[in-house]
Design an enzyme around this catalytic site. Structure first.
Site, PDB file in Angstrom:
ATOM      1  N   GLY A 161      11.207  36.237-118.291  1.00  6.73           N
ATOM      2  CA  GLY A 161      11.129  36.873-116.960  1.00  6.73           C
ATOM      3  C   GLY A 161       9.903  36.433-116.186  1.00  6.73           C
ATOM      4  N   GLN A 220      12.503  28.944-119.195  1.00  2.63           N
ATOM      5  CA  GLN A 220      13.220  29.571-120.315  1.00  2.63           C
ATOM      6  C   GLN A 220      12.249  30.107-121.368  1.00  2.63           C
ATOM      7  OE1 GLN A 220      16.315  29.904-119.730  1.00  2.63           O
ATOM      8  NE2 GLN A 220      16.810  31.028-121.607  1.00  2.63           N
ATOM      9  N   SER A 266      15.870   8.138 -92.609  1.00  4.35           N
ATOM     10  CA  SER A 266      17.115   8.926 -92.713  1.00  4.35           C
ATOM     11  C   SER A 266      17.526   9.517 -91.360  1.00  4.35           C
ATOM     12  CB  SER A 266      16.924  10.063 -93.709  1.00  4.35           C
ATOM     13  OG  SER A 266      16.411   9.566 -94.917  1.00  4.35           O
ATOM     14  N   GLY A 314      15.747   8.254-102.317  1.00  6.48           N
ATOM     15  CA  GLY A 314      16.923   7.697-103.006  1.00  6.48           C
ATOM     16  C   GLY A 314      17.446   8.726-104.005  1.00  6.48           C
ATOM     17  N   THR A 315      18.733   8.961-103.962  1.00  6.18           N
ATOM     18  CA  THR A 315      19.335   9.926-104.897  1.00  6.18           C
ATOM     19  C   THR A 315      19.458   9.282-106.286  1.00  6.18           C
ATOM     20  OG1 THR A 315      21.572   9.160-104.410  1.00  6.18           O
ATOM     21  CG2 THR A 315      20.716  10.946-103.020  1.00  6.18           C
ATOM     22  N   ALA A 344      10.322   7.315 -90.736  1.00  5.45           N
ATOM     23  CA  ALA A 344      11.628   7.851 -90.348  1.00  5.45           C
ATOM     24  C   ALA A 344      12.726   6.823 -90.581  1.00  5.45           C
ATOM     25  CB  ALA A 344      11.603   8.280 -88.880  1.00  5.45           C
ATOM     26  N   GLU A 382       7.226   3.710-103.057  1.00  6.54           N
ATOM     27  CA  GLU A 382       7.621   5.113-102.857  1.00  6.54           C
ATOM     28  C   GLU A 382       8.233   5.696-104.129  1.00  6.54           C
ATOM     29  OE1 GLU A 382      10.404   5.750 -99.641  1.00  6.54           O
ATOM     30  OE2 GLU A 382      10.688   7.862-100.159  1.00  6.54           O
ATOM     31  N   ARG A 383       9.106   4.926-104.764  1.00  6.35           N
ATOM     32  CA  ARG A 383       9.794   5.445-105.960  1.00  6.35           C
ATOM     33  C   ARG A 383       8.826   5.596-107.128  1.00  6.35           C
ATOM     34  NH1 ARG A 383      15.295   2.224-104.276  1.00  6.35           N
ATOM     35  NH2 ARG A 383      15.941   3.894-102.890  1.00  6.35           N
TER      36      ARG A 383
HETATM   37  C1  FAD Z   1      12.455  17.507 -98.447  1.00  8.23           C
HETATM   38  C2  FAD Z   1      12.946  16.142 -98.015  1.00  8.23           C
HETATM   39  C3  FAD Z   1      12.035  15.213 -97.529  1.00  8.23           C
HETATM   40  C4  FAD Z   1      12.483  13.963 -97.085  1.00  8.23           C
HETATM   41  N1  FAD Z   1      11.585  13.086 -96.492  1.00  8.23           N
HETATM   42  C5  FAD Z   1      12.043  11.967 -95.881  1.00  8.23           C
HETATM   43  C6  FAD Z   1      11.158  11.131 -95.103  1.00  8.23           C
HETATM   44  O1  FAD Z   1       9.954  11.383 -94.999  1.00  8.23           O
HETATM   45  N2  FAD Z   1      11.697  10.056 -94.460  1.00  8.23           N
HETATM   46  C7  FAD Z   1      13.026   9.743 -94.541  1.00  8.23           C
HETATM   47  O2  FAD Z   1      13.445   8.778 -93.936  1.00  8.23           O
HETATM   48  N3  FAD Z   1      13.885  10.504 -95.290  1.00  8.23           N
HETATM   49  C8  FAD Z   1      13.422  11.602 -95.944  1.00  8.23           C
HETATM   50  N4  FAD Z   1      14.279  12.401 -96.675  1.00  8.23           N
HETATM   51  C9  FAD Z   1      15.696  12.034 -96.740  1.00  8.23           C
HETATM   52  C10 FAD Z   1      16.135  11.525 -98.119  1.00  8.23           C
HETATM   53  O3  FAD Z   1      15.623  10.265 -98.358  1.00  8.23           O
HETATM   54  C11 FAD Z   1      17.681  11.586 -98.107  1.00  8.23           C
HETATM   55  O4  FAD Z   1      18.038  12.953 -98.160  1.00  8.23           O
HETATM   56  C12 FAD Z   1      18.294  10.812 -99.246  1.00  8.23           C
HETATM   57  O5  FAD Z   1      18.099   9.425 -99.077  1.00  8.23           O
HETATM   58  C13 FAD Z   1      19.810  11.098 -99.366  1.00  8.23           C
HETATM   59  O6  FAD Z   1      20.437  10.934 -98.138  1.00  8.23           O
HETATM   60  P1  FAD Z   1      21.422  12.087 -97.574  1.00  8.23           P
HETATM   61  O7  FAD Z   1      20.691  13.381 -97.657  1.00  8.23           O
HETATM   62  O8  FAD Z   1      21.890  11.659 -96.238  1.00  8.23           O
HETATM   63  O9  FAD Z   1      22.614  12.154 -98.586  1.00  8.23           O
HETATM   64  P2  FAD Z   1      23.872  11.149 -98.653  1.00  8.23           P
HETATM   65  O10 FAD Z   1      23.400   9.740 -98.608  1.00  8.23           O
HETATM   66  O11 FAD Z   1      24.872  11.549 -97.639  1.00  8.23           O
HETATM   67  O12 FAD Z   1      24.420  11.481-100.081  1.00  8.23           O
HETATM   68  C14 FAD Z   1      25.230  12.601-100.385  1.00  8.23           C
HETATM   69  C15 FAD Z   1      25.741  12.419-101.816  1.00  8.23           C
HETATM   70  O13 FAD Z   1      26.582  11.246-101.882  1.00  8.23           O
HETATM   71  C16 FAD Z   1      26.095  10.374-102.890  1.00  8.23           C
HETATM   72  N5  FAD Z   1      26.317   8.976-102.518  1.00  8.23           N
HETATM   73  C17 FAD Z   1      26.104   8.385-101.324  1.00  8.23           C
HETATM   74  N6  FAD Z   1      26.393   7.074-101.403  1.00  8.23           N
HETATM   75  C18 FAD Z   1      26.779   6.821-102.675  1.00  8.23           C
HETATM   76  C19 FAD Z   1      27.213   5.672-103.399  1.00  8.23           C
HETATM   77  N7  FAD Z   1      27.304   4.463-102.825  1.00  8.23           N
HETATM   78  N8  FAD Z   1      27.529   5.809-104.706  1.00  8.23           N
HETATM   79  C20 FAD Z   1      27.447   7.018-105.329  1.00  8.23           C
HETATM   80  N9  FAD Z   1      27.060   8.151-104.701  1.00  8.23           N
HETATM   81  C21 FAD Z   1      26.724   8.060-103.394  1.00  8.23           C
HETATM   82  C22 FAD Z   1      24.598  10.672-102.986  1.00  8.23           C
HETATM   83  O14 FAD Z   1      24.034  10.228-104.201  1.00  8.23           O
HETATM   84  C23 FAD Z   1      24.610  12.185-102.831  1.00  8.23           C
HETATM   85  O15 FAD Z   1      24.910  12.786-104.064  1.00  8.23           O
HETATM   86  C24 FAD Z   1      13.852  13.626 -97.189  1.00  8.23           C
HETATM   87  C25 FAD Z   1      14.758  14.554 -97.732  1.00  8.23           C
HETATM   88  C26 FAD Z   1      14.324  15.792 -98.126  1.00  8.23           C
HETATM   89  C27 FAD Z   1      15.330  16.780 -98.626  1.00  8.23           C
END
Ligand code: FAD
Length: 398
Positions: free
Chosen positions: A351, A347, A127, A375-376, A125, A252-253
């Site tokens: 269908g 694609q 996030s 990480g996004t 945990a 993880e990544r």
């Molecule tokens: C199905 C699922 C499973 C998950 N499992 C886990 C888990 O087991 N444990 C855990 O801890 N988390 C988990 N997560 C959370 C996941 O790691 C986060 O959703 C992710 O890190 C993004 O954080 P956020 O959703 O708060 O988005 P935000 O950080 O709020 O980002 C929103 C947008 O802003 C952009 N952004 C933010 N900062 C910057 C920057 N400095 N520069 C450019 N763009 C930026 C992001 O790229 C994104 O496009 C999970 C998420 C999902 C959906």
């Protein structure tokens, strides 16, 4: 031998997992996605094959295998059921691998045998509702009480395996990051705690429903309301989280990238077969140039991702940091490529591709998570650019 099967041991592991997946994972994948249900018993059964503690030391019930082995297992699981693979990753990499390399002897001796066998299922945990990418923006706090215990307050969001069933049973054990103060320069100090089911104040806030994909894994909000954790469950020293968090993020990544690889392989297989079986205008559709573009581009992306992922796995020593550039790189490339390959598969299949029975629709939905979880893609772009400014020589190395 090849880059993705560098030893006999790796080949045997891949064959064992592939056979097991065919028999046990594939038959349940469609239904568990459709019903948004996590197959807890199936995950637990992986303990019998030694896969739940794949990288954990053998003395504690683990298999003691390397980053390539972890990559193989995630690839094979995800070729069938990425949602189930994500639940496996949360347990085996986010919890077990983390504890294996960062816990103390007492913590490892007490907890690792339980999580390696499947008696306990773990989660991680990090996030929160208001802090994801901005990890240090967390608001969950931990304060030490007079008796030496720790009191945790806050909420964690999006936690895979956070709840184990529909009645909100919490994960047996969670690796929790909390703020424990600020240092002399005003920077947030983060510490790590092992929270176990039954500890007062630890509960599930909600199971999160209606996700785009990964519906075969449970995602939950966790609540820590004056949660009391014994001093013995602090990992390392206070303020040390960032060191092990960053190191485990590399594993993880890599394994999330391996999931993208497995998913891509399946999509390619499905679209390739369909392109032979389907005819239109008295030809197999694979004779059409526009279909060839989907298949040809997907193959090249798949092969490039495969080489980059297994190349990175071969150079990664689990538990040792220093692979950020490529762990960000493989996840960035594989996440985007997998989404494109899944899109091409739909694609090509027209269908039929658009409905659940033909698999690629589910894989397409699952693929989107790879651009967000762990990480996004924007965070990977940011990290890579930052690292290349510090080590520009990485570009010219051979
Ligand atoms: C199905 C699922 C499973 C998950 N499992 C886990 C888990 O087991 N444990 C855990 O801890 N988390 C988990 N997560 C959370 C996941 O790691 C986060 O959703 C992710 O890190 C993004 O954080 P956020 O959703 O708060 O988005 P935000 O950080 O709020 O980002 C929103 C947008 O802003 C952009 N952004 C933010 N900062 C910057 C920057 N400095 N520069 C450019 N763009 C930026 C992001 O790229 C994104 O496009 C999970 C998420 C999902 C959906």
């Amino acid at each position: 031998m090849s880059i993705s099967n560098p030893s006999e041991e790796h080949v045997m592991l891949r064959e064992m997992v592939r056979d097991w997946v065919k028999e046990n994972v594939e038959p349940q994948a469609f239904e568990h996605d459709k019903e948004e249900k996590f197959n807890l018993e199936l995950l637990k059964s992986m303990g019998e094959m030694g896969l739940l503690g794949i990288s954990a030391p053998e003395e504690y019930g683990g298999a003691g295998l390397d980053a390539t082995a972890c990559t193989i297992v995630h690839e094979e699981l995800s070729a069938s059921d990425p949602g189930f693979a994500l639940a496996y990753l949360a347990h085996a990499i986010l919890f077990v691998n983390n504890l294996s390399f960062n816990g103390n002897d007492e913590q490892k001796a007490r907890i690792l045998p339980k999580v390696c066998s499947g008696e306990w299922i773990g989660a991680m945990a990090m996030s929160e509702p208001d802090a994801g990418t901005d990890v240090l923006g967390l608001s969950t706090t931990a304060k030490q009480t007079e008796d030496g215990n720790w009191c945790i307050n806050g909420r964690k969001m999006w936690i895979t395996n956070g709840c184990l069933d529909e009645s909100g049973t919490p994960a047996d054990v969670v690796w929790v990051y909390a703020k424990t103060g600020t240092d002399e320069r005003g920077r947030v100090q983060m510490s790590t705690f092992i929270v176990e089911a039954g500890m007062p104040g630890y509960s599930v806030g909600q199971k999160i429903y209606d996700k785009t994909g990964m519906r075969a894994s449970n995602t939950a909000e966790l609540v820590f309301d004056n949660c009391i954790v014994p001093a013995s469950n602090l990992v390392g020293n206070t303020g040390e989280s960032l060191i092990h968090m960053m190191c485990n993020l590399e594993a993880e990544r890599l394994t999330l990238a391996a999931m993208s690889l497995g998913l891509s392989r399946r999509c390619l297989d499905e679209m390739n077969r369909y392109a032979t079986e389907r005819t239109a205008f008295k030809s197999q559709i694979r004779d059409f140039g526009q279909v060839q573009r989907h298949i040809g581009d997907s193959w090249a992306k798949y092969r490039a991702m495969r080489a980059y992922i297994y190349g990175t796995a071969a150079s990664m020593t689990l538990g040792k940091p220093g692979h950020r550039l490529d762990s960000d790189g493989v996840k960035l490339f594989a996440a985007t490529a997998a989404k494109e390959i899944a899109d091409s598969a739909i694609q090509v299949m027209g269908g039929y591709g658009y409905v659940g029975e033909y698999h690629v629709e589910r894989l397409w939905r699952d693929s989107k998570l790879m651009e967000i979880g762990g990480g996004t893609v924007e965070s990977h772009q940011k990290n890579i650019t930052k690292d290349l400014s510090k080590t520009p020589d990485s570009i010219n190395q051979y």
